[in-house]
Design an enzyme around this catalytic site. Structure first.
Site, PDB file in Angstrom:
ATOM      1  N   HIS A  26     127.110 -43.892  33.816  1.00 57.35           N
ATOM      2  CA  HIS A  26     126.779 -45.276  33.480  1.00 57.35           C
ATOM      3  C   HIS A  26     127.157 -45.562  32.025  1.00 57.35           C
ATOM      4  O   HIS A  26     126.368 -45.306  31.107  1.00 57.35           O
ATOM      5  CB  HIS A  26     125.280 -45.521  33.667  1.00 57.35           C
ATOM      6  CG  HIS A  26     124.807 -45.335  35.077  1.00 57.35           C
ATOM      7  ND1 HIS A  26     124.670 -44.092  35.658  1.00 57.35           N
ATOM      8  CD2 HIS A  26     124.442 -46.244  36.027  1.00 57.35           C
ATOM      9  CE1 HIS A  26     124.231 -44.234  36.892  1.00 57.35           C
ATOM     10  NE2 HIS A  26     124.093 -45.514  37.146  1.00 57.35           N
ATOM     11  N   GLY A 115     114.505 -41.731  34.714  1.00 60.07           N
ATOM     12  CA  GLY A 115     115.476 -42.097  35.749  1.00 60.07           C
ATOM     13  C   GLY A 115     114.905 -43.196  36.608  1.00 60.07           C
ATOM     14  O   GLY A 115     115.464 -44.298  36.667  1.00 60.07           O
ATOM     15  N   LEU A 117     113.270 -46.304  37.148  1.00 61.50           N
ATOM     16  CA  LEU A 117     113.116 -47.319  36.104  1.00 61.50           C
ATOM     17  C   LEU A 117     111.656 -47.711  35.908  1.00 61.50           C
ATOM     18  O   LEU A 117     110.892 -47.853  36.855  1.00 61.50           O
ATOM     19  CB  LEU A 117     113.965 -48.539  36.437  1.00 61.50           C
ATOM     20  CG  LEU A 117     115.477 -48.280  36.393  1.00 61.50           C
ATOM     21  CD1 LEU A 117     116.264 -49.508  36.808  1.00 61.50           C
ATOM     22  CD2 LEU A 117     115.921 -47.816  35.011  1.00 61.50           C
ATOM     23  N   ASP A 156     116.751 -54.165  31.332  1.00 65.60           N
ATOM     24  CA  ASP A 156     116.283 -55.193  32.270  1.00 65.60           C
ATOM     25  C   ASP A 156     115.621 -54.571  33.498  1.00 65.60           C
ATOM     26  O   ASP A 156     114.590 -55.050  33.973  1.00 65.60           O
ATOM     27  CB  ASP A 156     117.459 -56.073  32.715  1.00 65.60           C
ATOM     28  CG  ASP A 156     118.040 -56.893  31.570  1.00 65.60           C
ATOM     29  OD1 ASP A 156     117.285 -57.677  30.971  1.00 65.60           O
ATOM     30  OD2 ASP A 156     119.239 -56.740  31.281  1.00 65.60           O
ATOM     31  N   HIS A 262     128.257 -51.216  34.311  1.00 65.43           N
ATOM     32  CA  HIS A 262     126.942 -50.562  34.381  1.00 65.43           C
ATOM     33  C   HIS A 262     127.027 -49.136  34.902  1.00 65.43           C
ATOM     34  O   HIS A 262     126.542 -48.214  34.258  1.00 65.43           O
ATOM     35  CB  HIS A 262     125.996 -51.362  35.283  1.00 65.43           C
ATOM     36  CG  HIS A 262     124.704 -50.649  35.577  1.00 65.43           C
ATOM     37  ND1 HIS A 262     123.631 -50.709  34.723  1.00 65.43           N
ATOM     38  CD2 HIS A 262     124.336 -49.844  36.609  1.00 65.43           C
ATOM     39  CE1 HIS A 262     122.650 -49.969  35.222  1.00 65.43           C
ATOM     40  NE2 HIS A 262     123.047 -49.437  36.370  1.00 65.43           N
ATOM     41  N   GLU A 411      97.226 -47.772  39.355  1.00 61.55           N
ATOM     42  CA  GLU A 411      97.369 -46.373  39.751  1.00 61.55           C
ATOM     43  C   GLU A 411      98.698 -45.745  39.325  1.00 61.55           C
ATOM     44  O   GLU A 411      98.730 -44.612  38.853  1.00 61.55           O
ATOM     45  CB  GLU A 411      97.209 -46.229  41.275  1.00 61.55           C
ATOM     46  CG  GLU A 411      95.796 -46.470  41.780  1.00 61.55           C
ATOM     47  CD  GLU A 411      95.490 -47.931  42.068  1.00 61.55           C
ATOM     48  OE1 GLU A 411      94.369 -48.209  42.532  1.00 61.55           O
ATOM     49  OE2 GLU A 411      96.386 -48.791  41.837  1.00 61.55           O
ATOM     50  N   HIS A 461      87.376 -39.558  48.415  1.00 60.65           N
ATOM     51  CA  HIS A 461      87.322 -40.339  49.659  1.00 60.65           C
ATOM     52  C   HIS A 461      88.507 -39.945  50.531  1.00 60.65           C
ATOM     53  O   HIS A 461      89.402 -40.724  50.811  1.00 60.65           O
ATOM     54  CB  HIS A 461      87.305 -41.838  49.373  1.00 60.65           C
ATOM     55  CG  HIS A 461      86.095 -42.290  48.597  1.00 60.65           C
ATOM     56  ND1 HIS A 461      85.789 -41.824  47.339  1.00 60.65           N
ATOM     57  CD2 HIS A 461      85.114 -43.175  48.913  1.00 60.65           C
ATOM     58  CE1 HIS A 461      84.671 -42.392  46.913  1.00 60.65           C
ATOM     59  NE2 HIS A 461      84.225 -43.212  47.855  1.00 60.65           N
ATOM     60  N   HIS A 473      91.691 -47.957  53.898  1.00 62.90           N
ATOM     61  CA  HIS A 473      91.162 -47.074  52.865  1.00 62.90           C
ATOM     62  C   HIS A 473      90.971 -45.635  53.351  1.00 62.90           C
ATOM     63  O   HIS A 473      90.443 -44.803  52.612  1.00 62.90           O
ATOM     64  CB  HIS A 473      89.824 -47.617  52.350  1.00 62.90           C
ATOM     65  CG  HIS A 473      89.976 -48.749  51.386  1.00 62.90           C
ATOM     66  ND1 HIS A 473      90.696 -49.879  51.673  1.00 62.90           N
ATOM     67  CD2 HIS A 473      89.503 -48.915  50.120  1.00 62.90           C
ATOM     68  CE1 HIS A 473      90.653 -50.705  50.642  1.00 62.90           C
ATOM     69  NE2 HIS A 473      89.941 -50.134  49.678  1.00 62.90           N
ATOM     70  N   ARG A 520      84.001 -37.970  50.228  1.00 62.73           N
ATOM     71  CA  ARG A 520      82.947 -38.934  49.923  1.00 62.73           C
ATOM     72  C   ARG A 520      81.600 -38.426  50.441  1.00 62.73           C
ATOM     73  O   ARG A 520      80.570 -38.578  49.790  1.00 62.73           O
ATOM     74  CB  ARG A 520      83.265 -40.276  50.588  1.00 62.73           C
ATOM     75  CG  ARG A 520      82.167 -41.318  50.405  1.00 62.73           C
ATOM     76  CD  ARG A 520      82.368 -42.489  51.356  1.00 62.73           C
ATOM     77  NE  ARG A 520      81.405 -43.555  51.104  1.00 62.73           N
ATOM     78  CZ  ARG A 520      81.245 -44.603  51.892  1.00 62.73           C
ATOM     79  NH1 ARG A 520      81.994 -44.729  52.976  1.00 62.73           N
ATOM     80  NH2 ARG A 520      80.358 -45.530  51.613  1.00 62.73           N
TER      81      ARG A 520
END
Length: 664
Positions: A26, A115, A117, A156, A262, A411, A461, A473, A520
């Site tokens: 690149h 790597g 992004l 970007d 690019h 997360e 959990h 969940h 849990r």
């Protein structure tokens, strides 16, 4: 041409030559961002190529890792260990120090594998947090022994990825004033103009985050870039974004401003034309004038002097504050696992039913006293994950000393930040959320495994035991997902002892992360549970006739209790059944063949695995003659007891499956 411009163009030429020789890479970012990279590394960033691991160096993360040729050119010209001209000539080739994207631990001078992004800039947030915490811990009046910046170069693509929103929002909230992001803004992606998919006002977004925002209209203007960096360093209340308006592929008249710049080589003729456009004096590939090397060597020597000055200050600090120096050495050394192994408090427990998440919470609060450099937090779930370290405060914009971290509902960024905290050095980091949300964490867990970072991920959990929250969940396939990641230990402990082993293993790990998967619901303490869990799998309940075993039941976590109950019922029929607890398949796989044979004798082909998760990982143990009681559908919304019965996690069902195998 002045020496600074020649030094910038050397980065461009070497980058283009690497990519052209490899016929892969690149060139766009290296050509456009070379001035910003040179200005930063040469004039504003404290680093010493002779000692790349100097504790007080500034950190640099190339978040746009596809531009790796630029970083390798910098490392070569500054004479970092191993980065010879031959390494540049072998860009992207097997066994060399110049892989397609920068790899931590593989190439000296690379602070983080990048790597994917957005990952790099998010990891940089963790590095900046670590710097702030250690500064609060160790700095004394007149002795700023921790005083450095974290720089990230991004593009970007990084700023389109959601992880960057998460991480940089938190950076603004925490007022991480020593985080400086250089944004190579060239308005081009692989598919063309960014206006196709990215028209937002980035400056306004970062202003809303709480960043200082500056724009350099001409990305070739070294003086203006330099002033922007110094303005950013002078800001004492905000992280900084420097938007450098650049032209992708600058220097190549045929490619400048085009999407094709690019991610594909310029072409032999275009590289030649670039040399002419830049006024480069040699047409030979990889040839750099002596005065350019001399300039980089002079700058590197200044970096050595910076470290010498710091070393002298640190010696004075050590004499005046010997206890702080002793603690410093402890922070920056490998974990002393004997502290755990010799701790009666750590291994003693009350014989009562406890959720393993609660056990983990107790253990964390023992560990935090044994290891004062342990820091971590949760994605807004600390009360549920049981991860708060009591009386240790929370890291914030006004209190850098807190050892707990409010990550918010972030997360993926949380995981990258946790990785960055460890990468900085000096701290042992962990983070936590519900196990089902490990889906959000997975890309950054994968990077930690790739880098060999011994961080811990607490995932509570862990099954349909979540109950009423329902299938959204209730993790079903996540154990299989994590177990598929190379160089990651996945622990699913059955009780206190196995949870203690999981944490001890995570703390002593030197080259791989650990996922600790916890319940849990309450679980009993199992009679045969032992430190043999360090071996990954072991006989937790032996057959009544261990020389004539009719069946082996394998299980992990909450299902070990069920396996033992089934064993007792089956043995009333005169059959001989062994129960094997498998808290960590990865560690068991690392044992020698003799031990594995002693646990799972090859002559016993009647094998039943029991785990409230996707059965896929178990077939390598049960074989074609065995069976698995697992989850092949999603869960449902109901009390946990109802769900376990509905999906077959009952003594009756396990006994029936087992007898079918024995009688087959």
């Amino acid at each position: 041409m002045n020496i600074n411009q020649k030094s910038v163009d050397a980065l461009r030429i070497l980058s283009a030559d690497q990519i052209q020789k490899a016929n892969s890479g690149h060139p766009g970012l290296p050509l456009g961002a070379a001035p910003a990279a040179y200005e930063l590394w040469a004039k504003h960033m404290n680093h010493n190529p002779k000692n790349p691991n100097w504790e007080n160096r500034d950190r640099f993360v190339l978040s746009a890792g596809h531009g790796s040729a630029l970083l390798y050119s910098l490392l070569h010209l500054f004479n970092y260990e191993g980065m010879t001209i031959d390494e540049l000539k072998n860009f992207r080739q097997f066994g060399h120090l110049t892989p397609g994207h920068p790899e931590y631990g593989h190439t000296v001078g690379v602070e983080s594998t990048t790597g994917p992004l957005g990952a790099g800039v998010s990891t940089a947030v963790g590095m900046a947090m670590a710097e702030a915490h250690l500064a609060a811990k160790f700095n004394k009046e007149g002795y700023p022994v921790v005083d450095h910046y974290t720089y990230a170069m991004t593009g970007d693509g990084c700023l389109m990825e959601g992880i960057s929103y998460e991480a940089l929002s938190l950076a603004g909230t925490l007022k991480l004033d020593k985080l400086i992001v250089l944004y190579d803004s060239n308005n081009i992606t692989i598919e063309g103009d960014t206006d196709f998919a990215f028209t937002e006002d980035v400056a306004k977004r970062f202003d809303a985050f709480g960043f200082q925002v500056q724009t350099v209209e001409d990305g070739n203007d070294l003086e203006t870039i330099g002033k922007a960096i110094e303005n950013a360093k002078a800001e004492k209340n905000k992280p900084s974004l420097i938007i450098c308006k650049t032209l992708i592929g600058y220097g190549s008249p045929a490619k400048v401003g085009k999407a094709s710049a690019h991610g594909e080589p310029l072409g032999v003729d275009n590289v030649k034309e670039m040399r002419e456009f830049l006024g480069w004096e040699s047409q030979e590939a990889f040839e750099v004038p002596a005065d350019v090397y001399a300039n980089y060597e002079s700058i590197a020597n200044e970096g050595s002097k910076k470290e010498e000055e710091w070393n002298a200050m640190f010696e004075r600090y050590s004499k005046e504050f010997p206890e702080a120096r002793k603690e410093w050495d402890e922070f920056f050394s490998d974990i002393d696992i004997d502290k755990i192994m010799n701790s009666d408090e750590y291994w003693n427990y009350e014989d009562k039913a406890m959720a393993t998440r609660a056990v983990s919470g107790n253990i964390i609060n023992i560990l935090k006293d044994l290891y004062p450099n342990m820091v971590g937090g949760s994605a807004d779930l600390a009360p549920s994950n049981k991860t708060e370290m009591k009386d240790e405060g929370f890291f914030s914009a006004t209190d850098r000393s807190g050892r707990n971290i409010h990550f918010g509902v972030r997360e993926m960024a949380m995981t990258a930040i946790t990785n960055g905290i460890y990468l900085h050095g000096g701290l042992k980091s962990f983070c936590a959320t519900f196990f089902v949300f490990s889906d959000f964490m997975k890309p950054m867990i994968r990077l930690a495994a790739l880098m060999g970072l011994p961080v811990a991920y607490v995932l509570t959990h862990d099954s349909i035991g979540v109950g009423e929250d329902g299938p959204t969940h209730e993790p079903v396939e996540q154990l299989a997902m994590l177990r598929s990641i190379p160089n990651l230990n996945v622990f699913r402990p059955a009780d206190y002892t196995e949870t203690a082993v999981a944490w001890a293993s995570a703390m002593k790990s030197e080259a791989k992360p650990t996922a600790i998967v916890l319940t849990r619901q309450n679980l009993p303490q199992i009679e045969g549970s032992s430190k043999d869990a360090f071996k990954g799998a072991y006989v937790i309940s032996e057959a009544k006739d261990k020389d004539n075993i009719d069946l082996i039941i394998l299980a992990s976590g909450s299902e070990v209790e069920l396996a033992v109950a089934a064993q007792k019922e089956i043995e009333t029929t005169g059959k001989s059944v062994r129960v094997v607890s498998v808290p960590c398949m990865e560690i068991f796989e690392s044992q020698d063949s003799q031990y594995k044979e002693s646990v799972l004798p090859s002559g016993v082909r009647a094998r039943l695995a029991v785990e409230a998760a996707n059965p896929m990982p178990w077939y390598k143990y049960v074989g074609i003659d065995g069976d698995v009681v697992g989850m092949t559908t999603f869960g449902a919304s109901a009390p946990a007891k109802v769900l376990f019965e509905h999906f077959g996690f009952t003594t009756e069902n396990v006994v029936e499956k087992a007898m079918n195998l024995i009688n087959r």
